[in-house]
Design a protein around this motif. Structure first.
Motif, PDB file in Angstrom:
ATOM      1  N   TYR A  97      42.088 161.877  55.700  1.00  0.00           N
ATOM      2  CA  TYR A  97      43.395 162.405  56.090  1.00  0.00           C
ATOM      3  C   TYR A  97      43.822 161.959  57.496  1.00  0.00           C
ATOM      4  O   TYR A  97      42.980 161.753  58.374  1.00  0.00           O
ATOM      5  CB  TYR A  97      43.369 163.937  56.023  1.00  0.00           C
ATOM      6  CG  TYR A  97      43.054 164.394  54.627  1.00  0.00           C
ATOM      7  CD1 TYR A  97      44.054 164.498  53.667  1.00  0.00           C
ATOM      8  CD2 TYR A  97      41.730 164.637  54.232  1.00  0.00           C
ATOM      9  CE1 TYR A  97      43.760 164.863  52.357  1.00  0.00           C
ATOM     10  CE2 TYR A  97      41.422 165.004  52.934  1.00  0.00           C
ATOM     11  CZ  TYR A  97      42.451 165.114  51.994  1.00  0.00           C
ATOM     12  OH  TYR A  97      42.155 165.452  50.706  1.00  0.00           O
ATOM     13  N   ASP A  98      45.154 161.895  57.675  1.00  0.00           N
ATOM     14  CA  ASP A  98      45.720 161.591  58.995  1.00  0.00           C
ATOM     15  C   ASP A  98      45.849 162.860  59.843  1.00  0.00           C
ATOM     16  O   ASP A  98      45.814 162.798  61.069  1.00  0.00           O
ATOM     17  CB  ASP A  98      47.122 160.980  58.844  1.00  0.00           C
ATOM     18  CG  ASP A  98      47.102 159.750  57.954  1.00  0.00           C
ATOM     19  OD1 ASP A  98      46.272 158.857  58.208  1.00  0.00           O
ATOM     20  OD2 ASP A  98      47.890 159.699  56.976  1.00  0.00           O
ATOM     21  N   GLN A 150      51.940 163.493  64.056  1.00  0.00           N
ATOM     22  CA  GLN A 150      53.029 163.201  63.123  1.00  0.00           C
ATOM     23  C   GLN A 150      52.717 163.741  61.722  1.00  0.00           C
ATOM     24  O   GLN A 150      51.550 163.758  61.306  1.00  0.00           O
ATOM     25  CB  GLN A 150      53.267 161.702  63.055  1.00  0.00           C
ATOM     26  CG  GLN A 150      53.688 161.088  64.373  1.00  0.00           C
ATOM     27  CD  GLN A 150      54.961 161.726  64.925  1.00  0.00           C
ATOM     28  OE1 GLN A 150      55.890 161.997  64.176  1.00  0.00           O
ATOM     29  NE2 GLN A 150      54.987 161.969  66.222  1.00  0.00           N
ATOM     30  N   ARG A 176      58.295 165.950  55.414  1.00  0.00           N
ATOM     31  CA  ARG A 176      58.163 164.744  54.598  1.00  0.00           C
ATOM     32  C   ARG A 176      56.823 164.000  54.718  1.00  0.00           C
ATOM     33  O   ARG A 176      56.784 162.785  54.945  1.00  0.00           O
ATOM     34  CB  ARG A 176      59.316 163.775  54.899  1.00  0.00           C
ATOM     35  CG  ARG A 176      60.672 164.438  54.725  1.00  0.00           C
ATOM     36  CD  ARG A 176      61.764 163.662  55.415  1.00  0.00           C
ATOM     37  NE  ARG A 176      61.961 162.371  54.794  1.00  0.00           N
ATOM     38  CZ  ARG A 176      62.780 162.164  53.781  1.00  0.00           C
ATOM     39  NH1 ARG A 176      63.476 163.155  53.289  1.00  0.00           N
ATOM     40  NH2 ARG A 176      62.909 160.969  53.279  1.00  0.00           N
ATOM     41  N   PRO A 177      55.711 164.735  54.548  1.00  0.00           N
ATOM     42  CA  PRO A 177      54.416 164.033  54.511  1.00  0.00           C
ATOM     43  C   PRO A 177      54.318 163.179  53.250  1.00  0.00           C
ATOM     44  O   PRO A 177      55.061 163.380  52.289  1.00  0.00           O
ATOM     45  CB  PRO A 177      53.403 165.178  54.458  1.00  0.00           C
ATOM     46  CG  PRO A 177      54.162 166.322  53.858  1.00  0.00           C
ATOM     47  CD  PRO A 177      55.593 166.169  54.294  1.00  0.00           C
ATOM     48  N   ALA A 178      53.359 162.218  53.260  1.00  0.00           N
ATOM     49  CA  ALA A 178      53.144 161.395  52.066  1.00  0.00           C
ATOM     50  C   ALA A 178      52.373 162.184  51.015  1.00  0.00           C
ATOM     51  O   ALA A 178      52.557 161.986  49.804  1.00  0.00           O
ATOM     52  CB  ALA A 178      52.355 160.142  52.445  1.00  0.00           C
ATOM     53  N   GLN A 179      51.507 163.070  51.481  1.00  0.00           N
ATOM     54  CA  GLN A 179      50.601 163.779  50.572  1.00  0.00           C
ATOM     55  C   GLN A 179      50.129 165.056  51.280  1.00  0.00           C
ATOM     56  O   GLN A 179      49.879 165.022  52.490  1.00  0.00           O
ATOM     57  CB  GLN A 179      49.400 162.861  50.301  1.00  0.00           C
ATOM     58  CG  GLN A 179      48.256 163.471  49.553  1.00  0.00           C
ATOM     59  CD  GLN A 179      47.070 162.492  49.491  1.00  0.00           C
ATOM     60  OE1 GLN A 179      47.235 161.264  49.565  1.00  0.00           O
ATOM     61  NE2 GLN A 179      45.871 163.028  49.366  1.00  0.00           N
ATOM     62  N   GLU A 181      55.404 163.123  59.070  1.00  0.00           N
ATOM     63  CA  GLU A 181      56.166 162.249  58.165  1.00  0.00           C
ATOM     64  C   GLU A 181      55.309 161.059  57.719  1.00  0.00           C
ATOM     65  O   GLU A 181      54.687 160.374  58.554  1.00  0.00           O
ATOM     66  CB  GLU A 181      57.428 161.750  58.867  1.00  0.00           C
ATOM     67  CG  GLU A 181      58.348 161.053  57.895  1.00  0.00           C
ATOM     68  CD  GLU A 181      59.730 160.811  58.473  1.00  0.00           C
ATOM     69  OE1 GLU A 181      60.017 161.245  59.600  1.00  0.00           O
ATOM     70  OE2 GLU A 181      60.525 160.165  57.773  1.00  0.00           O
ATOM     71  N   ASP A 182      55.277 160.853  56.397  1.00  0.00           N
ATOM     72  CA  ASP A 182      54.549 159.734  55.775  1.00  0.00           C
ATOM     73  C   ASP A 182      53.029 159.807  55.958  1.00  0.00           C
ATOM     74  O   ASP A 182      52.338 158.824  55.698  1.00  0.00           O
ATOM     75  CB  ASP A 182      55.038 158.378  56.314  1.00  0.00           C
ATOM     76  CG  ASP A 182      56.478 158.123  55.911  1.00  0.00           C
ATOM     77  OD1 ASP A 182      56.896 158.643  54.856  1.00  0.00           O
ATOM     78  OD2 ASP A 182      57.187 157.432  56.666  1.00  0.00           O
ATOM     79  N   ARG A 183      52.522 160.938  56.451  1.00  0.00           N
ATOM     80  CA  ARG A 183      51.080 161.042  56.685  1.00  0.00           C
ATOM     81  C   ARG A 183      50.394 161.810  55.554  1.00  0.00           C
ATOM     82  O   ARG A 183      51.022 162.597  54.841  1.00  0.00           O
ATOM     83  CB  ARG A 183      50.789 161.755  58.011  1.00  0.00           C
ATOM     84  CG  ARG A 183      51.420 161.109  59.220  1.00  0.00           C
ATOM     85  CD  ARG A 183      50.926 159.675  59.411  1.00  0.00           C
ATOM     86  NE  ARG A 183      51.007 159.239  60.792  1.00  0.00           N
ATOM     87  CZ  ARG A 183      52.044 158.659  61.373  1.00  0.00           C
ATOM     88  NH1 ARG A 183      53.150 158.439  60.681  1.00  0.00           N
ATOM     89  NH2 ARG A 183      52.006 158.288  62.640  1.00  0.00           N
ATOM     90  N   LYS A 184      49.080 161.551  55.427  1.00  0.00           N
ATOM     91  CA  LYS A 184      48.270 162.306  54.462  1.00  0.00           C
ATOM     92  C   LYS A 184      47.742 163.556  55.171  1.00  0.00           C
ATOM     93  O   LYS A 184      47.025 163.443  56.181  1.00  0.00           O
ATOM     94  CB  LYS A 184      47.089 161.459  53.999  1.00  0.00           C
ATOM     95  CG  LYS A 184      47.493 160.297  53.142  1.00  0.00           C
ATOM     96  CD  LYS A 184      46.262 159.585  52.642  1.00  0.00           C
ATOM     97  CE  LYS A 184      46.674 158.395  51.790  1.00  0.00           C
ATOM     98  NZ  LYS A 184      45.543 157.615  51.334  1.00  0.00           N
ATOM     99  N   ILE A 218      53.884 166.055  45.700  1.00  0.00           N
ATOM    100  CA  ILE A 218      52.886 165.443  46.600  1.00  0.00           C
ATOM    101  C   ILE A 218      51.723 166.380  46.918  1.00  0.00           C
ATOM    102  O   ILE A 218      50.828 166.005  47.670  1.00  0.00           O
ATOM    103  CB  ILE A 218      53.548 164.968  47.921  1.00  0.00           C
ATOM    104  CG1 ILE A 218      54.260 166.135  48.619  1.00  0.00           C
ATOM    105  CG2 ILE A 218      54.497 163.809  47.681  1.00  0.00           C
ATOM    106  CD1 ILE A 218      54.598 165.852  50.062  1.00  0.00           C
TER     107      ILE A 218
END
Ligand code: NDP
Length: 273
Positions: A181-182, A117, A143-146, A119-122, A168
């Protein structure tokens, strides 16, 4: 009529594109003729013209070192090609030629196929060359978080971040400034030389996903490193290669081929080579 396609590059004999597209065509039941053409470094534009002189020539892929030549040759560029500053897909629309870059779609579709994923992941993106440039805006649009870009040359990372300016992204050239990191994407060419980026297990957690854009007939050193850390979701770039080809095929023919069977067949072919 048999629809004609080609890939231009130098060298070109190693290209998997003819095989991939013939598998796609068989799967969707379309008859195509897809050639590999060794481009002329001093005038590849003449090669493009000669190929597209044929009225049944509907499209082409372009690989190293002609992606920038193709971007100059086409009549218009998609936003993706403008961001990448390179064209890997030429689409004929009547007598107008459109240039696109499908590497970013190929990467993101493969990440999602693998349940990596964004989205919303670092996200840590290592590398800031042509491959990273082709994929950066697709990563941001997911749309990652960072997104931290780690690159040997900070200048190149900063230039890359300008492809799709956002709040970001941070550019980093020192490993001690990295976080955890994710998702880690290696977009450098290091694996080709069996070299590892300078990160370690401080930058991963149990569920970090790791993706190496390079693929080989065995695990790349980066894939092997990630597996040795006990990480479960780890992959090389073979699926990106097939994903970018699938997007080209769709742009030319309006059909979305099944990529799973082609990735499986190519993996077997690679392992036997
Ligand atoms: P480039 O030559 O444009 O960029 C290479 C990148 O690697 C740069 O960020 C460069 O850093 C970095 N790099 C190279 N050597 C070193 C080193 N010794 N130490 C640290 N950093 C290094 O290559 P591309 O971006 O076009 O391609 C990168 C890789 O991606 C290729 O190996 C290719 O195989 C793969 N790829 C895979 C695709 C697929 O479909 N699976 C599609 C496209 C590419 P710097 O900016 O400092 O020079």
């Amino acid at each position: 009529m048999t629809k004609k396609f080609a890939v231009f590059g130098k060298p070109i004999a190693q290209s998997k594109s003819p095989l991939i597209h013939s598998m796609f065509a068989k799967e969707v039941g379309i008859d195509i003729d897809y050639q590999a053409i060794l481009g002329n470094e001093t005038n590849v534009e003449e090669d493009f013209e000669r190929f597209f002189d044929h009225p049944d020539a509907l499209g082409a892929n372009v690989t190293m070192p002609f992606k920038e030549n193709a971007a100059r040759w086409v009549d218009s560029l998609t936003d993706g090609a403008k961001a990448a500053e390179a064209v890997n897909t030429i689409i004929r629309k009547d007598n107008h030629f459109v240039g696109d870059s499908t590497d970013g779609v190929g990467l993101v579709s493969d990440l999602l196929r693998l349940d990596m994923q964004i989205e919303d992941r670092k996200v840590l993106l290592i590398g800031a060359g042509g491959a990273a440039r082709g994929a950066f805006s697709n990563i941001i649009n997911a749309r990652p978080a960072q997104v931290d870009i780690l690159n040997r040359s900070l200048d190149n990372a900063q230039r890359l971040s300008q492809v799709c300016p956002n709040e970001i992204t941070t550019c980093i050239d020192q490993v001690d400034k990295l976080g955890c990191y994710d998702l880690i994407i290696n977009a450098t060419s290091l694996s080709l030389n069996n070299q590892l980026p300078a990160i370690d297990n401080k930058h991963t957690h149990n569920n970090t996903c790791v993706y190496d854009m390079v693929y080989r007939n065995e695990d790349t050193v980066f894939v092997a490193w990630a597996k040795s850390q006990g990480l479960q979701n780890v992959a090389d770039g073979l699926g990106m290669l097939v994903g970018q080809a699938a997007e080209s095929f769709y742009l030319w023919l309006g059909e979305r081929p099944n990529v799973d069977s082609v990735i499986k067949a190519l993996r077997i072919e690679l392992q036997n080579s």
